[in-house]
Design an enzyme around this catalytic site. Structure first.
Site, PDB file in Angstrom:
ATOM      1  CB  CYS A 124      -0.890  -0.022   1.245  1.00 52.61           C
ATOM      2  SG  CYS A 124      -1.995   1.383   1.337  1.00 52.61           S
ATOM      3  CB  CYS A 166      -2.961   4.036  -5.639  1.00 55.80           C
ATOM      4  SG  CYS A 166      -4.364   3.280  -4.787  1.00 55.80           S
TER       5      CYS A 166
HETATM    6  N1  DGL Z   1      -4.090   0.668  -1.668  1.00 55.52           N
HETATM    7  C1  DGL Z   1      -3.844   2.016  -1.250  1.00 55.52           C
HETATM    8  C2  DGL Z   1      -2.578   2.575  -1.850  1.00 55.52           C
HETATM    9  O1  DGL Z   1      -1.846   1.873  -2.484  1.00 55.52           O
HETATM   10  C3  DGL Z   1      -4.948   2.972  -1.513  1.00 55.52           C
HETATM   11  C4  DGL Z   1      -6.352   2.568  -1.170  1.00 55.52           C
HETATM   12  C5  DGL Z   1      -6.896   3.199   0.071  1.00 55.52           C
HETATM   13  O2  DGL Z   1      -7.197   4.406   0.080  1.00 55.52           O
HETATM   14  O3  DGL Z   1      -7.024   2.474   1.042  1.00 55.52           O
HETATM   15  O4  DGL Z   1      -2.289   3.716  -1.690  1.00 55.52           O
END
Ligand code: DGL
Length: 265
Positions: free
Chosen positions: A70, A183
């Site tokens: 993430c 993301c």
């Molecule tokens: N998966 C998260 C990232 O890579 C973004 C998603 C979220 O806002 O939880 O930044």
């Protein structure tokens, strides 16, 4: 022991899918904190607290290292996890790795780089800092794209086309040569992003680069590599199940891989 992959939701599954294809020998534990999604609009303190809880849960389940797929957690909590949490925890010999450094290391000769990510990822300045460390002459143009994650989680992928037009406009006007999909979720709308960009703009997607980076990390760290189980087992956990996730997990990992609700948190 296992390799842990932590994401706030569905996006990190794409990264795991690539890892499982390119480094199939290892055992993996995936944790998607779907109950607390989206992370991208939370405060740094909230993100850190959730990240400690998740990483601890993954260490307890025998992860020798946890890759924070993430971007939001990597931007807002990685340093603190490595410096404040890990040395004072009972998991001292374990590792926590982020996704931002390996991503910016792949930009090569590109001078004008675009970035799309959550509000927190962009506001943290983490990509700018890492890029400056690598090459201070690279120009970064960053746009927060907060409308995308919810649409992707709801699997309304084509509904992202209109917001993308607005988000990509200033980046195109700045003549970016490459766009970092900052993301994990954005890999799922790669087609829509590609269609909204001029052909000469390269897409930098983390699912394309992480396996190579992890492989070379493990070569440099035989003390971790030697601890890893090598039976190719994959465990998928989310903190809140929904039928869409189960369907996707089956489609990507086969019928034998079961997605379950995490029980230890
Ligand atoms: N998966 C998260 C990232 O890579 C973004 C998603 C979220 O806002 O939880 O930044």
């Amino acid at each position: 022991m296992k390799i842990g992959i932590f994401d706030s939701g569905l996006g990190g599954l794409m990264i795991l899918r690539k890892l499982a294809r390119q480094l199939p020998q290892y055992d993996y534990l995936y944790l998607g904190d779907t109950k607390n999604l989206p992370y991208g609009n939370k405060s740094q303190a909230q993100i850190y607290k959730l990240a400690v809880r998740t990483v601890e849960h993954m260490f307890k389940q025998d992860c020798a290292l946890v890759v924070i797929a993430c971007n939001t957690v990597s931007s807002e909590a990685l340093r603190k996890l490595q410096q404040d949490y890990l040395p004072h925890s009972r998991f001292k010999g374990r590792k926590i790795l982020g996704i931002i450094r390996p991503t910016v290391e792949t930009i090569g000769n590109i001078r004008r780089v675009g970035l799309i990510g959550t509000r927190q990822t962009v506001a943290s300045g983490a990509y700018r800092r890492e890029l400056e460390n690598i090459d201070p002459d690279v120009k970064l143009f960053a746009v927060a794209t907060p409308a995308l994650v919810d649409l992707i989680e709801a699997q309304r992928l084509n509904r992202t086309v209109e917001p993308l037009k607005i988000y990509l406009r200033p980046l195109i006007a700045n003549r970016i040569q490459a766009l970092i999909l900052g993301c994990t979720h954005y890999g799922l709308i790669r087609k829509q992003i590609r269609a909204g960009l001029p052909k000469n703009v390269k897409i930098i997607a983390q699912e394309d680069l992480l396996s190579g980076k992890l492989e070379s990390y493990l070569k440099r760290h035989p003390e971790i590599q030697s601890q890893l189980g090598k039976s190719g087992k994959i465990i998928l956990e989310v903190t809140k199940l929904n039928p869409g996730y189960s369907k996707l997990a089956k489609k990507w990992f086969g019928k034998h891989v079961h997605l379950s609700a995490s029980n230890n948190r």
